[in-house]
Design a protein around this motif. Structure first.
Motif, PDB file in Angstrom:
ATOM      1  N   MET A 181       0.800  -1.226   0.165  1.00  0.00           N
ATOM      2  CA  MET A 181       0.079   0.174  -0.062  1.00  0.00           C
ATOM      3  C   MET A 181       0.872   1.223  -0.023  1.00  0.00           C
ATOM      4  O   MET A 181       0.654   2.401  -0.524  1.00  0.00           O
ATOM      5  CB  MET A 181      -1.034   0.144   1.161  1.00  0.00           C
ATOM      6  CG  MET A 181      -2.085  -0.813   1.075  1.00  0.00           C
ATOM      7  SD  MET A 181      -3.149  -0.767   2.287  1.00  0.00           S
ATOM      8  CE  MET A 181      -4.095  -2.509   2.277  1.00  0.00           C
TER       9      MET A 181
ATOM     10  N   ALA B  45       3.837   1.636  -1.376  1.00  0.00           N
ATOM     11  CA  ALA B  45       4.623   1.643  -2.617  1.00  0.00           C
ATOM     12  C   ALA B  45       3.881   2.083  -3.649  1.00  0.00           C
ATOM     13  O   ALA B  45       4.298   2.878  -4.585  1.00  0.00           O
ATOM     14  CB  ALA B  45       5.065   0.230  -2.685  1.00  0.00           C
ATOM     15  N   ARG B  46       2.334   2.263  -3.421  1.00  0.00           N
ATOM     16  CA  ARG B  46       1.819   2.601  -4.692  1.00  0.00           C
ATOM     17  C   ARG B  46       1.396   4.172  -4.567  1.00  0.00           C
ATOM     18  O   ARG B  46       1.235   4.728  -3.451  1.00  0.00           O
ATOM     19  CB  ARG B  46       0.363   2.105  -4.250  1.00  0.00           C
ATOM     20  CG  ARG B  46      -0.841   2.001  -5.166  1.00  0.00           C
ATOM     21  CD  ARG B  46      -2.041   1.240  -4.752  1.00  0.00           C
ATOM     22  NE  ARG B  46      -2.950   1.433  -5.688  1.00  0.00           N
ATOM     23  CZ  ARG B  46      -3.889   2.308  -5.933  1.00  0.00           C
ATOM     24  NH1 ARG B  46      -4.064   3.259  -5.092  1.00  0.00           N
ATOM     25  NH2 ARG B  46      -4.712   2.191  -6.893  1.00  0.00           N
ATOM     26  N   PRO B  47       1.661   4.981  -5.505  1.00  0.00           N
ATOM     27  CA  PRO B  47       1.236   6.531  -5.546  1.00  0.00           C
ATOM     28  C   PRO B  47      -0.284   6.540  -4.979  1.00  0.00           C
ATOM     29  O   PRO B  47      -1.011   5.943  -5.276  1.00  0.00           O
ATOM     30  CB  PRO B  47       1.409   6.700  -6.902  1.00  0.00           C
ATOM     31  CG  PRO B  47       2.107   5.556  -7.785  1.00  0.00           C
ATOM     32  CD  PRO B  47       1.916   4.511  -6.955  1.00  0.00           C
ATOM     33  N   THR B  48      -0.352   7.376  -4.162  1.00  0.00           N
ATOM     34  CA  THR B  48      -1.747   7.868  -3.711  1.00  0.00           C
ATOM     35  C   THR B  48      -2.197   9.301  -4.187  1.00  0.00           C
ATOM     36  O   THR B  48      -1.490  10.298  -3.815  1.00  0.00           O
ATOM     37  CB  THR B  48      -1.726   7.763  -2.153  1.00  0.00           C
ATOM     38  OG1 THR B  48      -1.027   6.917  -1.691  1.00  0.00           O
ATOM     39  CG2 THR B  48      -3.278   7.968  -1.676  1.00  0.00           C
ATOM     40  N   PRO B  49      -2.845   9.311  -5.517  1.00  0.00           N
ATOM     41  CA  PRO B  49      -3.282  10.768  -5.882  1.00  0.00           C
ATOM     42  C   PRO B  49      -3.917  11.445  -4.775  1.00  0.00           C
ATOM     43  O   PRO B  49      -4.624  11.191  -4.018  1.00  0.00           O
ATOM     44  CB  PRO B  49      -4.364  10.241  -6.976  1.00  0.00           C
ATOM     45  CG  PRO B  49      -4.116   8.907  -7.214  1.00  0.00           C
ATOM     46  CD  PRO B  49      -3.516   8.316  -5.960  1.00  0.00           C
ATOM     47  N   GLY B  50      -3.374  12.854  -4.694  1.00  0.00           N
ATOM     48  CA  GLY B  50      -3.709  13.850  -3.767  1.00  0.00           C
ATOM     49  C   GLY B  50      -2.872  13.811  -2.456  1.00  0.00           C
ATOM     50  O   GLY B  50      -3.123  14.761  -1.834  1.00  0.00           O
ATOM     51  N   LEU B  51      -2.129  12.957  -2.270  1.00  0.00           N
ATOM     52  CA  LEU B  51      -1.064  12.974  -1.195  1.00  0.00           C
ATOM     53  C   LEU B  51       0.319  12.612  -1.764  1.00  0.00           C
ATOM     54  O   LEU B  51       0.733  11.441  -1.866  1.00  0.00           O
ATOM     55  CB  LEU B  51      -1.545  11.748  -0.271  1.00  0.00           C
ATOM     56  CG  LEU B  51      -2.659  11.568   0.581  1.00  0.00           C
ATOM     57  CD1 LEU B  51      -2.598  10.267   1.255  1.00  0.00           C
ATOM     58  CD2 LEU B  51      -2.410  12.779   1.578  1.00  0.00           C
ATOM     59  N   ARG B  52       0.819  13.578  -2.144  1.00  0.00           N
ATOM     60  CA  ARG B  52       2.208  13.981  -2.738  1.00  0.00           C
ATOM     61  C   ARG B  52       3.136  13.416  -1.896  1.00  0.00           C
ATOM     62  O   ARG B  52       3.274  14.041  -0.552  1.00  0.00           O
ATOM     63  CB  ARG B  52       2.354  14.985  -3.582  1.00  0.00           C
ATOM     64  CG  ARG B  52       3.852  15.023  -3.799  1.00  0.00           C
ATOM     65  CD  ARG B  52       3.892  15.010  -5.451  1.00  0.00           C
ATOM     66  NE  ARG B  52       4.714  16.178  -6.106  1.00  0.00           N
ATOM     67  CZ  ARG B  52       5.204  16.145  -7.407  1.00  0.00           C
ATOM     68  NH1 ARG B  52       4.964  15.263  -8.062  1.00  0.00           N
ATOM     69  NH2 ARG B  52       5.999  17.205  -7.719  1.00  0.00           N
ATOM     70  N   ARG B  53       4.034  12.426  -2.115  1.00  0.00           N
ATOM     71  CA  ARG B  53       5.047  12.244  -1.259  1.00  0.00           C
ATOM     72  C   ARG B  53       6.409  12.436  -2.328  1.00  0.00           C
ATOM     73  O   ARG B  53       6.383  12.013  -3.589  1.00  0.00           O
ATOM     74  CB  ARG B  53       5.216  10.887  -0.864  1.00  0.00           C
ATOM     75  CG  ARG B  53       4.132  10.356   0.295  1.00  0.00           C
ATOM     76  CD  ARG B  53       3.960   9.110   0.340  1.00  0.00           C
ATOM     77  NE  ARG B  53       3.342   8.465  -0.505  1.00  0.00           N
ATOM     78  CZ  ARG B  53       3.071   7.052  -0.701  1.00  0.00           C
ATOM     79  NH1 ARG B  53       3.796   6.349   0.427  1.00  0.00           N
ATOM     80  NH2 ARG B  53       2.564   6.465  -1.748  1.00  0.00           N
ATOM     81  N   GLU B  54       7.545  12.887  -1.718  1.00  0.00           N
ATOM     82  CA  GLU B  54       8.701  13.292  -2.590  1.00  0.00           C
ATOM     83  C   GLU B  54       9.225  11.771  -3.320  1.00  0.00           C
ATOM     84  O   GLU B  54       9.561  11.554  -4.205  1.00  0.00           O
ATOM     85  CB  GLU B  54       9.898  13.839  -1.613  1.00  0.00           C
ATOM     86  CG  GLU B  54      11.008  13.696  -2.355  1.00  0.00           C
ATOM     87  CD  GLU B  54      11.427  14.578  -3.523  1.00  0.00           C
ATOM     88  OE1 GLU B  54      10.361  15.433  -3.742  1.00  0.00           O
ATOM     89  OE2 GLU B  54      12.402  14.629  -4.114  1.00  0.00           O
ATOM     90  N   LEU B  55       9.102  10.812  -2.238  1.00  0.00           N
ATOM     91  CA  LEU B  55       9.598   9.438  -2.661  1.00  0.00           C
ATOM     92  C   LEU B  55       8.619   8.305  -2.112  1.00  0.00           C
ATOM     93  O   LEU B  55       8.026   8.569  -1.227  1.00  0.00           O
ATOM     94  CB  LEU B  55      10.860   8.824  -2.075  1.00  0.00           C
ATOM     95  CG  LEU B  55      12.176   9.939  -2.676  1.00  0.00           C
ATOM     96  CD1 LEU B  55      13.377   9.319  -1.992  1.00  0.00           C
ATOM     97  CD2 LEU B  55      12.250   9.711  -4.164  1.00  0.00           C
ATOM     98  N   LEU B  56       8.432   7.504  -2.899  1.00  0.00           N
ATOM     99  CA  LEU B  56       7.519   6.231  -2.487  1.00  0.00           C
ATOM    100  C   LEU B  56       8.199   5.556  -1.588  1.00  0.00           C
ATOM    101  O   LEU B  56       9.478   5.092  -1.568  1.00  0.00           O
ATOM    102  CB  LEU B  56       6.988   5.510  -3.642  1.00  0.00           C
ATOM    103  CG  LEU B  56       6.220   6.293  -4.869  1.00  0.00           C
ATOM    104  CD1 LEU B  56       6.042   5.564  -6.045  1.00  0.00           C
ATOM    105  CD2 LEU B  56       4.795   6.809  -4.189  1.00  0.00           C
TER     106      LEU B  56
END
Ligand SMILES: Nc1ncnc2c1ncn2[C@@H]1O[C@H](COP(=O)(O)OP(=O)(O)OP(=O)(O)O)[C@@H](O)[C@H]1O
Ligand SMILES: Nc1ncnc2c1ncn2[C@@H]1O[C@H](COP(=O)(O)OP(=O)(O)OP(=O)(O)O)[C@@H](O)[C@H]1O
Ligand code: SF4
Ligand code: SF4
Ligand SMILES: [Mg+2]
Ligand SMILES: [Mg+2]
Lengths: 336, 340
Positions: free
Chosen positions: B258, B260-271
């Motif tokens: 979970m 590792a997956r990009p989460t739209p709307g919750l931007r992280r610099e790195l996954l």
């Protein structure tokens, strides 16, 4: 966001890519314009057949555009002689979806990385060796992998080699065409992180192509949405996600599977109907009008121009309020 | 007693003989599906999802496959004990399957109506002109525009999404009790993918079918399933009701997937990367298969294979350090294979 003062790493203007096919002419890319700054990532999203790869291939000169201009670090490559163009070619590199298909199966990793150096005049063997070693380190491959063949790597490792090869000649732009689409989630994260780290270190610009809006939303600074050969919306990532203006963008966002089983269930979603129309006979007027839930009579007649809705947010829709036709010239972000 | 499951799988194991040795693609897998319920199996490439589905329908060629297990009970009958002939009656009739790639599953030289009619003939009492009428009805049911006109087209005249609709029409022609959908939308565009999933779920309701949905996409699973079974390297590592799983995943692999997956709307610099790669099934580590990649692993994990333990809400998790991970949450005892 204001127009960039620096020279864009890549500028694409009114680009058209057409194919002569057995069924007649097909315009896969129909007048696309954008610019990418050094160190910036422009995401390009669209469904199968909308022309993403055709655009990518035109940029790296794997296909000849029918018209339009391409500028790399300010140099117009469409007006150049073959020799001048060759000199600029290393500046634009590509990473492909299928890392296996993109690598010569008989070449060892070291040779794959050394070849572009050799071809582009890095003469000393020791210098090439050192560069290969630093490339492998940059993409997180252990030095002893240098003698391995592509099939001896995992999918994610092969994609690392593809990225290292693209980096070999210090490009200004890397066109990434679905670079993680063939990878599992865990490898996807590794490659996306690698791309980001490389960009932080080298300020290379990316055109990052994907059909997956959630991946693009993660990696891109700005996002362009493409439908049947045309860009229908282009906006900073956050704006596009929170305040999309084009009905097609909204449809893509609504269709995206979301992890929120309490609130988001497929049975309750409103999904845009229909399939992509045939690219051989694109709908007249707005190309989306055959599927658009809010289309009006005018949409079937007039094609909406990509217009500025403010703050670098471009949209091509008659009903997107606030959008005014983009003024000529000026910002490199805008079409002529 | 609890309601009887429509499908009750106990200790299903599938091994393959390969030149590189014997590998266990599915290892003592147990699960059940109630009438009308959707169970999703989720996991990364090669974890054994498709092999599980094929083994249920006994579609694996043997050799190289060897299937064993306590039972695969469907409507009270053990499918593992059925004759091949009796199995043929179950396949397509009581249990239908749709695949990722509809083109390879359709016959290119026969019209779509003919292919639906073939399924109707085999599995229903319909005969004569009623067959064609029903085929058109089914095309309409799966929302093919102008079904009367399109019925006599060939598959290559259809888009990928329309072909998958035709496959669904063929699958539901016999009014099956269980529909197995193996990555039914993976090859399709996002908007078409959502259309097809919505269609499958609405037909499931309408026909009262159970659904076994196989997917690698956590988002698809979250929007579709009632219960979710997470597989890693041929083994079940976690099984939970959908809301519980996504609210509080327990197994380190599920958690890692979970994050590792990009989460739209919750931007992280790195996954959050999951380091390393999936182990080779021919050469699994002796203890927990996830140990080489697990942030919580210790030397016990490298030695001991975790067994599934019950957690609240009818879920189960296979991790030696569940106590530590589950925190203060109380755990209810659960018997594997019996729905709570
Ligand atoms: N070499 C070619 N000759 C003729 N037609 C082509 C050629 N390459 C692409 N096309 C057509 O051009 C259109 C755009 O194709 P393209 O590959 O650019 O789309 P795409 O957006 O990359 O799709 P996908 O998501 O499936 O990769 C399609 O209709 C395709 O069939
Ligand atoms: N006929 C076969 N012979 C040997 N090994 C096989 C055979 N079929 C499958 N396998 C192996 O069994 C394992 C499980 O495969 P399976 O197709 O079930 O994976 P999956 O979870 O469906 O993956 P994907 O998401 O890629 O479809 C894989 O390691 C695969 O290589
Ligand atoms: S121009 Fe018309 S058809 Fe096109 S997107 Fe806007 S409202 Fe829809
Ligand atoms: S058993 Fe150990 S290695 Fe396996 S998931 Fe649990 S903590 Fe990680
Ligand atoms: Mg493409
Ligand atoms: Mg599979």
């Amino acid at each position: 966001m204001s127009a960039p003062v620096e020279t864009p790493a890549l500028e694409v203007r009114d680009l058209v890519v057409s194919y002569n096919t057995g069924r007649g002419p097909l315009s896969a890319v129909d007048g696309v314009s954008f610019a990418i700054r050094p160190g910036e990532t422009l995401g390009l999203v669209g469904e199968s057949g909308c022309g993403k790869s055709s655009l990518a291939k035109a940029i790296v000169q794997l296909v000849e555009p029918s018209s339009g201009a391409l500028k790399v670090e300010g140099h117009d490559i469409t007006g150049l002689t073959a020799r001048e163009r060759r000199a600029l070619r290393p500046k634009v590199q590509m990473v492909f979806q299928d890392p296996m298909g993109a690598l010569d199966p008989r070449q060892r990793a070291g040779t794959i990385l050394e070849t572009p150096l050799k071809l582009n005049g890095v003469r000393g063997k020791a210098e090439r060796r050192a560069r290969v070693a630093s490339l492998m380190e940059a993409v997180g491959l252990r030095p002893e992998f240098i003698d391995r063949l592509p099939h001896e790597f995992s999918g994610g490792q092969r994609q690392r080699i593809g990225i290292a090869r693209a980096l070999a000649l210090d490009p200004a732009v890397i066109v990434c065409d679905e670079p993680v689409s063939a990878l599992d989630v865990s490898l996807q994260a590794q490659v996306l992180n690698l791309l980001r780290k490389v960009q932080r270190e080298t300020s290379v610009a990316y055109l990052f192509i994907s059909h997956d809006l959630s991946v693009v939303e993660h990696i891109a600074d700005r996002v362009a949405i493409m439908y049947l050969g045309r860009i229908v919306e282009l906006a900073p990532r956050e704006t596009l996600w929170r305040a999309p203006l084009h009905p097609y963008t909204r449809a893509l966002i609504e269709a995206l599977p979301r992890i929120d089983p309490g609130a988001s269930r497929i049975a309750d979603k409103t999904i845009v109907g229909g399939d992509l129309p045939s690219p051989f006979a694109p709908p007249k007027g707005c190309r989306f009008h055959t599927r658009c839930p809010i289309a009006v009579a005018r949409c079937a007649i007039d094609a909406p121009a990509l217009s500025d809705a403010g703050d670098g947010h471009l949209v091509a829709c008659h009903l997107a309020s606030g959008a005014v036709p983009a003024p000529n010239a000026s910002a490199a972000l805008q079409p002529a | 007693m609890t309601r009887p499951a429509l499908l009750d799988v106990k200790d299903l194991t599938v091994r393959f003989r390969t030149p590189a040795g014997r590998l266990t693609a599915v290892d003592r897998l147990s699960f059940d599906i109630a009438a009308g319920e959707t169970l999703a199996i989720v996991g990364e490439s090669g974890c054994g999802k498709s092999v599980t589905a094929m083994a249920l329908l006994r579609l694996l060629r043997s050799p190289p496959a060897e299937i064993s297990g306590s039972h695969v009970r469907f409507e009270g009958t053990d499918l593992l004990a059925l004759s091949e002939r009796a199995m043929r009656d179950v396949r397509g009739n009581r249990i239908a399957m749709i695949f990722q790639d509809p083109l390879s599953a359709l016959n290119p030289v026969r019209t779509v109506a003919d292919q639906i009619i073939e399924s109707l003939k085999r599995h229903t009492g319909l005969r004569g002109p009623a067959l064609h009428r029903r085929a058109v009805e089914l095309l309409d049911l799966v929302r093919i525009p102008e079904p009367q006109r399109r019925a006599d087209d060939y598959p290559h005249h259809f888009s990928g999404g329309m072909r998958q609709r035709v496959m669904i029409a063929i699958a539901i022609a016999a009014n099956p009790r269980l529909l197995i959908a193996d990555e039914p939308t993976t090859a399709l565009d996002v908007t078409v993918q959502a259309q097809i999933l919505k269609l499958i779920v609405s037909l499931q309701k309408e026909f009262g079918m159970s659904l076994l949905l196989i997917s690698h996409d956590l988002g698809v699973v979250a929007e579709t399933a009632d219960r979710v079974l997470v597989m890693y390297a041929g083994r079940k590592v976690e099984e939970r009701p959908v809301a519980d799983l996504f609210a509080r995943p327990l197994h380190p692999y599920t958690r890692a997937l979970m994050r590792a997956r990009p989460t739209p709307g919750l931007r992280r610099e790195l996954l959050d990367e999951i380091p390393g790669i999936v182990p080779s099934l021919a050469d699994l580590p002796p203890g927990c298969a996830f140990a080489p990649r697990c942030a919580h692993a210790d030397e016990t994990c490298a030695r001991l294979q975790p067994v599934l333990e019950g957690v609240g809400g009818g879920g189960s998790v296979a991790c030696l350090h569940l106590d530590r991970l589950a925190g203060e949450k109380p755990r209810a005892p659960v018997l594997e294979g019996v729905p709570a």
